[in-house]
Design a protein around this motif. Structure first.
Motif, short mmCIF file in Angstrom:
data_model
loop_
_atom_site.label_atom_id
_atom_site.label_comp_id
_atom_site.label_asym_id
_atom_site.label_seq_id
_atom_site.Cartn_x
_atom_site.Cartn_y
_atom_site.Cartn_z
N VAL A 1 11.10 6.88 -2.60
CA VAL A 1 9.65 6.67 -2.66
C VAL A 1 9.24 5.73 -1.54
O VAL A 1 9.81 4.65 -1.37
N TRP B 1 6.31 3.67 -0.43
CA TRP B 1 4.98 3.06 -0.64
C TRP B 1 4.67 2.27 0.64
O TRP B 1 5.27 1.22 0.87
N HIS C 1 -4.35 4.04 -7.67
CA HIS C 1 -4.51 4.14 -6.21
C HIS C 1 -5.57 5.19 -5.86
O HIS C 1 -6.34 4.99 -4.91
C1 3MF Z 1 3.46 0.47 -5.86
C2 3MF Z 1 4.72 0.80 -6.55
C3 3MF Z 1 5.98 0.04 -6.35
C4 3MF Z 1 5.72 -1.44 -6.30
C5 3MF Z 1 5.37 -2.02 -7.60
C6 3MF Z 1 5.32 -3.50 -7.53
C7 3MF Z 1 7.44 1.72 -5.48
O1 3MF Z 1 2.40 1.02 -6.57
O2 3MF Z 1 4.74 1.70 -7.30
O3 3MF Z 1 6.69 0.55 -5.27
O4 3MF Z 1 6.82 -2.09 -5.88
O5 3MF Z 1 4.19 -1.46 -8.07
O6 3MF Z 1 4.37 -4.08 -8.30
#
Ligand code: 3MF
Ligand code: MG
Length: 345
Positions: A133, A135, A214
């Motif tokens: 993933v 991010w 998001h």
């Molecule tokens: C971001 C994520 C995570 C973050 C997490 C930390 C994969 O929306 O999903 O990364 O690390 O949310 O608070």
């Protein structure tokens, strides 16, 4: 209508210390083994990892030691009946990633970000999963003129290609977010993520993870974002949660701010038979700061319970009546039908 059953996954960061940007931790840290114990009790099957959740201190370990530690973690998961769902390179918390990783203005930081992401692929494969993933947390700007958005797109694709080249098995799910911790992110929506994937060296191995909050922060409807990704066969994970308008990322319990919006997300997942795809349902939710330590997993239990109740609501929705409303273009009647259905016991 789906007959498949859903699989649920949890990230260690979902059970936290209760800190927020305005105050220090209010609960003790929860050891990883206690997270696993909580996950068993909550009926979760998948574990989502940051690279350094799986292999602490990995920056100071050799590549072979990283793999050995990830293999030890895999044995622990096996023993408890868990599977690893994905690994996310945690670039945004390291000093090298202070101004972003892949899109940093510092070429040394960009090289570091790519190398660390390749190590995350090693960790994932050793854990028995193939999903990375991405991010792109700090891949953006606080001061718009500080970076070149044209170069940033090329740098994102370079990073995606580097991860894909680390293993022919590696797949990437991009998790877009429009802001926070940056002011403007370079990959704000699912459309952006899919466009980058399409321009990568192997588009078949690039998909998305959608977080409800998001999408809301981008002014979009999460269920439509999901529909867009599902239509392309690209929805490879979800972070269901909720968000009360345009403010900081709240990571609220799924359905807590907009129950109808949550219903619509479950509706589109059911319509696409998401459960049958084998992909997990994750909840990127955080316990409230006010919550006592001994009940600071209630937000996960509630999110899962709400999700399952909404699956029932979607399956019992009077579809024929809805079809008649739609055929008659009587959308007021459809509105009433949806609201009555949600209000019914
Ligand atoms: C971001 C994520 C995570 C973050 C997490 C930390 C994969 O929306 O999903 O990364 O690390 O949310 O608070
Ligand atoms: Mg998330």
């Amino acid at each position: 209508m789906s007959s498949a059953s859903y699989r649920f996954s949890i990230g260690p960061w979902n059970i936290g210390r209760g800190a927020d940007p305005f105050g220090p931790p209010v609960r003790p840290a929860v050891a990883f083994d206690d997270v696993l114990a909580a996950a068993v009790n909550l009926g979760f099957e998948g574990i989502q990892f940051h690279d350094d959740d799986a292999v602490p201190d990995l920056e100071n370990l050799s590549p072979s030691k990283i793999v050995a530690e990830a293999e030890a973690m895999k044995r622990k998961l096996d023993g408890l009946g868990f599977v690893a769902e994905f690994v996310a390179p945690r670039l945004w918390e390291h000093a090298n990633g202070i101004d972003g990783g892949y899109t940093s203005n510092d070429p040394a930081a960009r090289r570091w970000a790519i190398e660390r992401s390749k190590r995350a692929v090693d960790v994932a494969l050793a854990l028995g999963c193939d999903l990375i993933v991405m991010w792109p947390a700090r891949e953006g700007t606080a001061v718009r003129e500080s970076k070149d958005p044209i170069a940033a797109s090329a740098q994102m694709i370079e990073a995606i290609n580097a991860i894909l080249s680390a293993s022919p098995r590696a797949r990437i799910a991009i998790e877009p977010k429009p802001n926070e911790p940056v002011d403007h992110a370079f990959v704000p929506t699912i459309g952006h993520a899919l466009a980058l994937g399409a321009r990568s060296a192997d588009p078949a191995r690039v998909g998305v993870l959608i977080e409800s909050a998001h999408a809301i922060l981008a002014g979009l409807d999460p269920s439509d974002e999901m529909g867009f990704a599902l239509a392309a066969g690209k929805l490879w994970s979800v972070h269901l949660n909720d968000q009360n308008g345009l403010k900081f990322d709240q990571d609220k319990v799924f359905g807590a701010a907009n129950l109808r919006g949550a219903f619509d997300q479950v509706r589109v997942l059911e319509a696409a038979d998401y459960a049958a795809s084998g992909a997990f349902i994750g909840f990127d939710v955080k316990a409230q700061r006010t919550q006592a330590a001994d009940s600071a997993t209630a937000h996960l239990a509630t999110s899962k319970a709400v999700f399952l109740r909404l699956v029932e609501k979607v399956r019992s929705f009077p579809k024929q009546t809805a079809a008649q409303c739609i055929a008659a273009r009587d959308y007021e009647a459809l509105e009433r039908l949806v609201l009555e259905h949600l209000l019914a016991a």
